[in-house]
Design an enzyme around this catalytic site. Structure first.
Site, PDB file in Angstrom:
ATOM      1  CB  SER A 248      -0.870   0.112   1.312  1.00 35.79           C
ATOM      2  OG  SER A 248      -1.672   1.176   1.436  1.00 35.79           O
ATOM      3  CE1 TYR A 261      -4.407  -1.758   5.139  1.00 35.71           C
ATOM      4  CE2 TYR A 261      -3.326   0.412   4.457  1.00 35.71           C
ATOM      5  CZ  TYR A 261      -4.129  -0.992   3.969  1.00 35.71           C
ATOM      6  OH  TYR A 261      -4.242  -1.287   2.692  1.00 35.71           O
TER       7      TYR A 261
END
Length: 358
Positions: A248, A261
């Site tokens: 990501s 995350y």
């Protein structure tokens, strides 16, 4: 060396080895096509058919020992094996075709068996649709029902296998790979897309609960580890393949206020690099794809009523001023699955509109 209808067994040894190496690769990459053609011709057992199976599932041994290919071809020709005529004709057509001359054949994913985790919705669903449309045989795996994904694959002109899988459970990932092998006989690629995202709660790092931190690490990191452990033996048996880990922008940029995350996706990049070095000797390449915020259900859930503002902030930091759609990732994924990327491993490819430039 002229790759014509009959292999010239009296050519120079070095040229013969080069020829047989290329022929073995052509045969191995089209083993399923040839096998089906042989079955149609009712050729049930032959030295050449043995060669197809062995070259398809154990390509490494032939790559470095082309004399084995030569021996099989020579013995089969001496026995007037009818499959030799078909295979020689196939090799001739392959080398004479425009696809072979231009290299487009290497870009194909047709017939490749690709496991996609987290495929019930979002970008995982798009990967399955794009792969099916391109002629691959995707396996859609998710803890949720994948029937919608299977329908999308059918509407795209292909087909997919749906499998129930919890990536946090090693026995479940083993069963996922077993289902793929039972249905298709091999695994060519693994896309580790399953991740905990939409259900996470953001905030300053000291406000993140231990339960949320552990949940992110279990799915986003341990889940990939489990899937790789389950799939790598099948990839080795196929002679190599591709593992694609979905990272990501959160990791490459260092996104704040979602430290669980961000950290989990940074771990994915580290795992990708370490695995690439471990598995290179097995002809298994491992790469990561790092997208920015994709407009999916997970993104909408995560940002909730702040979605529009968050997407504007993301877009403002990009060179290409629009938000990322799931289809924007398909080209990169297909390239990494295809043999065109055969010498690319250990890389993190940012698909973020030019946010992070290395």
């Amino acid at each position: 060396m002229n790759y014509d209808c009959q292999v010239n067994f009296y050519c120079k040894r070095q040229a013969l080895h080069r020829a047989t190496r290329d022929i073995s690769r052509a045969i191995a990459s089209h083993a399923g096509v040839i096998e089906r053609a042989l079955l149609r011709r009712k050729i049930s057992s032959s030295p050449m058919k043995t060669l197809f199976y062995r070259s398809h599932f154990h390509r490494r041994q032939f790559r470095w020992r082309p004399s084995r290919i030569t021996t099989h071809l020579h013995h089969a020709s001496a026995k007037n094996d009818p499959s030799v005529i078909f295979v020689d004709s196939f090799v001739d057509r392959w080398y004479r075709s425009p696809k072979a001359r231009t290299g487009r054949e290497a870009m194909s994913v047709e017939g490749k068996v690709v496991i996609v985790t987290g495929a019930a919705r979002g970008i995982g669903q798009e990967y399955v649709r794009a792969l099916a449309a391109a002629g691959a045989r995707p396996v859609a795996a998710d803890v949720s029902d994948c029937s919608e994904t299977i329908d999308l694959a059918k509407s795209a002109g292909g087909k997919a296998l749906g499998v129930k899988c919890d990536v946090a459970d090693a026995s479940s990932t083993d069963a996922m790979v077993a289902a793929a092998l039972k249905a298709f006989g091999r695994v060519d690629a693994l896309i580790n897309n399953a991740a905990l995202y939409g259900g996470l709660r953001g905030g300053r790092f000291e406000t993140i609960t231990e339960a949320d931190w552990d949940a992110a690490m279990t799915i986003n990191v341990k889940g990939i580890w489990n899937c790789c452990k389950s799939a790598v033996p099948a990839l080795r048996a196929a002679g190599g393949g591709s593992i694609i880990n979905i990272a990501s922008l959160a990791a490459t940029f260092g996104t704040p206020f979602v430290l669980h995350y961000t950290t989990s996706k940074a771990a994915v990049i580290g795992m990708t690099r370490g695995l690439a070095r471990e598995l290179g000797r097995d002809n298994i390449r491992v790469n990561a794809v790092a997208p920015s915020a994709v407009i999916t259900e997970g993104t909408r859930e995560f940002f909730a009523n702040k979605l529009d503002k968050a997407l504007d902030v993301v877009k403002s930091g990009q060179a290409i001023q629009r938000n990322l759609q799931p289809s924007d990732l398909s080209g990169t994924i297909l390239w990494l699955v295809a043999d065109t990327s055969a010498f690319v491993t250990g890389q993190t490819i940012s698909v973020d509109g030019g946010t992070v430039m290395n």
